[in-house]
Design a protein around this motif. Structure first.
Motif, mmCIF file in Angstrom:
data_model
loop_
_atom_site.group_PDB
_atom_site.id
_atom_site.type_symbol
_atom_site.label_atom_id
_atom_site.label_comp_id
_atom_site.label_asym_id
_atom_site.label_seq_id
_atom_site.Cartn_x
_atom_site.Cartn_y
_atom_site.Cartn_z
ATOM 1 N N LEU A 292 0.499 -1.122 0.020
ATOM 2 C CA LEU A 292 -0.141 -0.085 -0.165
ATOM 3 C C LEU A 292 0.903 1.277 0.054
ATOM 4 C CD1 LEU A 292 -2.829 -1.152 2.568
ATOM 5 C CD2 LEU A 292 -2.838 -0.810 0.104
ATOM 6 N N PRO A 293 1.690 1.381 0.840
ATOM 7 C CA PRO A 293 2.577 2.697 0.928
ATOM 8 C C PRO A 293 3.445 2.829 -0.460
ATOM 9 C CG PRO A 293 2.939 1.372 2.947
ATOM 10 C CD PRO A 293 2.345 0.430 1.966
ATOM 11 N N ILE A 294 3.732 1.898 -1.240
ATOM 12 C CA ILE A 294 4.248 1.988 -2.564
ATOM 13 C C ILE A 294 3.371 2.844 -3.420
ATOM 14 C CG2 ILE A 294 5.292 0.842 -4.232
ATOM 15 C CD1 ILE A 294 5.911 -1.440 -2.477
ATOM 16 N N ALA A 295 2.114 2.734 -3.160
ATOM 17 C CA ALA A 295 1.343 3.240 -4.488
ATOM 18 C C ALA A 295 1.186 4.818 -4.482
ATOM 19 C CB ALA A 295 -0.190 2.835 -4.080
ATOM 20 N N HIS A 296 1.170 5.499 -5.525
ATOM 21 C CA HIS A 296 1.208 7.024 -5.867
ATOM 22 C C HIS A 296 0.142 7.279 -6.925
ATOM 23 C CE1 HIS A 296 4.596 8.053 -3.136
ATOM 24 N NE2 HIS A 296 5.066 7.028 -3.425
ATOM 25 N N GLY A 297 -0.905 8.013 -6.321
ATOM 26 C CA GLY A 297 -1.882 8.413 -7.469
ATOM 27 C C GLY A 297 -2.826 7.242 -7.731
ATOM 28 N N SER A 298 -3.679 7.560 -8.798
ATOM 29 C CA SER A 298 -4.940 6.347 -9.094
ATOM 30 C C SER A 298 -4.525 5.840 -10.284
ATOM 31 C CB SER A 298 -6.187 7.290 -8.725
ATOM 32 O OG SER A 298 -6.383 8.246 -9.738
ATOM 33 N N GLY A 299 -3.371 5.722 -10.762
ATOM 34 C CA GLY A 299 -3.166 5.093 -12.206
ATOM 35 C C GLY A 299 -3.141 3.476 -11.972
ATOM 36 N N TYR A 300 -2.728 2.913 -13.181
ATOM 37 C CA TYR A 300 -2.774 1.451 -13.244
ATOM 38 C C TYR A 300 -2.048 0.804 -12.511
ATOM 39 C CZ TYR A 300 -5.346 2.431 -17.661
ATOM 40 O OH TYR A 300 -6.271 2.455 -18.499
ATOM 41 N N ILE A 301 -0.675 1.252 -12.004
ATOM 42 C CA ILE A 301 0.358 0.831 -11.127
ATOM 43 C C ILE A 301 -0.322 0.755 -9.721
ATOM 44 C CG2 ILE A 301 2.582 1.053 -10.038
ATOM 45 C CD1 ILE A 301 3.789 2.331 -12.472
ATOM 46 N N SER A 302 -1.102 1.921 -9.248
ATOM 47 C CA SER A 302 -1.728 2.070 -8.098
ATOM 48 C C SER A 302 -2.769 0.912 -7.860
ATOM 49 C CB SER A 302 -1.941 3.393 -7.605
ATOM 50 O OG SER A 302 -1.101 4.034 -7.602
ATOM 51 N N VAL A 303 -3.405 0.787 -8.859
ATOM 52 C CA VAL A 303 -4.675 0.027 -9.055
ATOM 53 C C VAL A 303 -4.105 -1.571 -8.962
ATOM 54 C CG1 VAL A 303 -6.320 -1.317 -10.477
ATOM 55 C CG2 VAL A 303 -6.208 1.255 -10.259
ATOM 56 N N ALA A 304 -2.965 -1.855 -9.686
ATOM 57 C CA ALA A 304 -2.303 -3.260 -9.404
ATOM 58 C C ALA A 304 -1.925 -3.439 -8.080
ATOM 59 C CB ALA A 304 -1.129 -3.381 -10.659
ATOM 60 N N LEU A 305 -1.309 -2.433 -7.402
ATOM 61 C CA LEU A 305 -0.630 -2.894 -6.165
ATOM 62 C C LEU A 305 -1.766 -2.906 -5.106
ATOM 63 C CD1 LEU A 305 2.036 0.025 -5.915
ATOM 64 C CD2 LEU A 305 2.382 -2.531 -5.985
ATOM 65 N N LEU A 306 -3.010 -2.187 -5.161
ATOM 66 C CA LEU A 306 -4.153 -2.370 -4.129
ATOM 67 C C LEU A 306 -4.812 -3.653 -4.460
ATOM 68 C CD1 LEU A 306 -3.854 0.667 -3.554
ATOM 69 C CD2 LEU A 306 -6.133 1.044 -3.585
ATOM 70 N N VAL A 307 -4.968 -4.189 -5.991
ATOM 71 C CA VAL A 307 -5.577 -5.366 -6.022
ATOM 72 C C VAL A 307 -4.637 -6.604 -5.444
ATOM 73 C CG1 VAL A 307 -5.770 -7.087 -8.028
ATOM 74 C CG2 VAL A 307 -6.942 -4.523 -8.265
ATOM 75 N N ALA A 308 -3.397 -6.479 -5.932
ATOM 76 C CA ALA A 308 -2.453 -7.433 -5.418
ATOM 77 C C ALA A 308 -2.496 -7.577 -3.709
ATOM 78 C CB ALA A 308 -1.116 -7.103 -5.753
ATOM 79 N N GLN A 309 -2.710 -6.323 -3.293
ATOM 80 C CA GLN A 309 -2.637 -6.419 -1.555
ATOM 81 C C GLN A 309 -4.146 -7.024 -1.288
ATOM 82 O OE1 GLN A 309 -4.996 -4.386 0.650
ATOM 83 N NE2 GLN A 309 -4.190 -5.784 2.004
ATOM 84 N N GLN A 310 -5.086 -6.963 -2.117
ATOM 85 C CA GLN A 310 -6.420 -7.480 -1.563
ATOM 86 C C GLN A 310 -6.208 -8.994 -1.886
ATOM 87 O OE1 GLN A 310 -9.427 -6.114 -0.614
ATOM 88 N NE2 GLN A 310 -8.409 -4.308 -0.240
ATOM 89 N N ILE A 311 -5.902 -9.393 -2.809
ATOM 90 C CA ILE A 311 -5.862 -10.755 -3.286
ATOM 91 C C ILE A 311 -4.784 -11.714 -2.276
ATOM 92 C CG2 ILE A 311 -5.136 -12.613 -4.935
ATOM 93 C CD1 ILE A 311 -5.979 -10.685 -7.053
ATOM 94 N N ILE A 312 -3.641 -11.142 -2.165
ATOM 95 C CA ILE A 312 -2.606 -11.855 -1.217
ATOM 96 C C ILE A 312 -2.933 -11.930 0.085
ATOM 97 C CG2 ILE A 312 -0.186 -12.005 -0.733
ATOM 98 C CD1 ILE A 312 0.412 -10.939 -3.576
ATOM 99 N N GLY A 313 -3.083 -10.577 0.482
ATOM 100 C CA GLY A 313 -3.668 -10.154 2.020
ATOM 101 C C GLY A 313 -4.770 -10.908 2.505
ATOM 102 N N ASP A 314 -5.869 -10.915 1.673
ATOM 103 C CA ASP A 314 -6.814 -11.243 2.244
ATOM 104 C C ASP A 314 -7.031 -12.985 2.054
ATOM 105 O OD1 ASP A 314 -7.740 -8.796 2.315
ATOM 106 O OD2 ASP A 314 -9.784 -9.021 1.487
ATOM 107 N N SER A 315 -6.453 -13.523 1.190
ATOM 108 C CA SER A 315 -6.430 -15.038 1.094
ATOM 109 C C SER A 315 -5.468 -15.398 2.350
ATOM 110 C CB SER A 315 -5.488 -15.377 -0.145
ATOM 111 O OG SER A 315 -6.302 -14.986 -1.242
ATOM 112 N N ALA A 316 -4.236 -14.964 2.762
ATOM 113 C CA ALA A 316 -3.501 -15.240 3.695
ATOM 114 C C ALA A 316 -4.251 -15.061 5.179
ATOM 115 C CB ALA A 316 -2.149 -14.562 3.605
#
Length: 410
Positions: A292-316
């Motif tokens: 999460l702290p790596i994300a900057h702005g609301s672009g595609y990279i930030s979307v990918a980071l937030l999505v990855a956190q949701q999938i990996i983090g919520d699964s674990a």
């Protein structure tokens, strides 16, 4: 099946309500970081004050009627928000009051719910049952969060909360239909005090090494998690600039992660042992939060980071939750399970309250990004402490002995 069905409907509404209340504060009422911290604290204070007493009453009374009554009461309490919005009288003060009342009702429900489940399924089936219930929570998260963002945009946040209120009626109806006999509460001496019964539950946690490890984890993990959760919405809305609709879709991905984690929880425990499944799940969740702290702005990279956190983090996190709840249910005798659950909840939310207040202050002093990073690091430390404790070496639940208790209740 009836409990499962009722919870699925209720959780679907709850996921929408949780997001909608946050959006109501941030967008409709323009809440500051300190007000968000107070709102979060309002949902925690009742647990800190009342949880130990609630544990005693859950052990004294039948648990099913408690579940039904709290569901109906939550419908009424949450229904005041859209009513006030209709007359344009909604304020932060009312949100604080609703959060306080909701927290008290949720406390009764949560303690009774986790204590009621073992009376419906066998000991060896607890992981499977908790996995199914958590999978439903994942489906609700995927659908509820995904729909919540758009409902907030289309209907405004207060009216999205109305769906949450109605969902509790469905849960109450389903639980009312359950016909499986509930065991009679354990007899107790007439002169035994509430304080003595509370001390019995607390003493059990400190006397058993497994429950003691969960107690330490409740304190550190609750504090660390609250640092992240308290400022999360402010971070993604104000710092990154995401709109509610997009965030709803991103949150829904977390539901998919929860489903995957629920499906993998039992297999993970069977492969690596229940203890290692618990510790690894918590550690991976902590690492995922660092995205999460790596994300900057609301672009595609930030979307990918937030999505990855949701999938990996919520699964674990789901693997951790299912196995830890099942282990506690399996090793704790039913007559004191309510008090043990309440005591652990007291430790967790007591530290959460401190974390929420710290997060409100830290968010303004060191920034939202640094506050999230600090919380993620603390959660990773909590996982490490749990791993070197006796919990890390627990194998299968069916072979784990139940705690022997000399009850003072009879």
């Amino acid at each position: 099946m009836k409990l499962w069905a009722g919870e699925t409907v209720s959780l679907f509404g709850t996921r929408m309500g949780d997001v909608a209340i946050s959006f109501a504060a941030v967008i409709a009422l323009k809440a500051t970081p300190f007000q968000i911290g107070l709102l979060a604290a309002a949902g925690t204070v009742p647990t800190l004050v009342l949880s130990l007493f609630v544990g005693v009453w859950v052990d004294r009374l039948r648990r099913r009627p408690i579940l039904i009554a709290t569901d109906i009461a939550r419908t009424i309490v949450l229904g005041t928000i859209p009513l006030s919005a209709l007359f344009r009288t909604l304020t932060m003060t009312q949100l604080y009051a609703v959060m306080l009342a909701e927290a008290i009702l949720d406390l009764f429900f949560s303690v009774a719910y986790r204590s009621y489940l073992p009376s419906l399924v066998n000991r060896e089936d607890l992981v499977d049952a908790n996995s199914k219930l958590t999978a439903s929570a994942g489906v609700a998260e995927a659908g509820g969060f995904g729909l919540a963002g758009w409902l907030v945009q289309w209907l405004t946040a207060p009216f999205a909360i109305l769906i949450d209120a109605i969902s509790f009626l469905a849960s109450a109806a389903a639980i009312t239909l359950i016909r499986t006999p509930e065991p009679v509460p354990a007899p107790r001496a007439k002169d035994i005090s509430v304080a003595r019964e509370i001390s019995d539950g607390a003493r059990l946690i400190f006397s058993d090494r497994r429950l003691r490890a969960f107690g330490v984890n409740a304190i550190l993990g609750g504090f660390s998690n609250s640092l992240v959760s308290t400022v999360y919405m402010l971070f993604v809305v104000n710092s990154l600039g995401f709109k509610p609709g997009v965030l709803g879709v991103i949150f829904a991905v977390g539901g998919v992660g929860s489903i995957l984690g629920a499906l993998a929880a039992e297999r993970t425990a069977n492969t690596f042992g229940t203890g290692m499944a618990i510790c690894a799940g918590l550690a991976i969740d902590a690492v995922a939060l660092m995205l999460l702290p790596i994300a900057h702005g609301s672009g595609y990279i930030s979307v990918a980071l937030l999505v990855a956190q949701q999938i990996i983090g919520d699964s674990a996190a789901t693997i951790y939750l299912v196995n830890s709840v099942s282990l506690i249910q399996a090793i704790t005798p039913s007559p004191v399970l309510g008090r043990v659950n309440a005591s652990l909840r007291f430790l967790t939310l007591g530290s959460v309250l401190i974390g929420q207040l710290v997060a409100g202050i830290a968010g303004g002093l060191i920034g939202l990004r640094a506050t999230i990073a600090l919380g993620a690091a603390g959660l990773w430390v909590a996982a490490g402490i749990l791993a070197i404790s006796v919990v890390g070496s627990v194998g299968g639940i069916s072979s784990t002995p139940e705690i022997e208790v000399e009850s003072s209740n009879s």
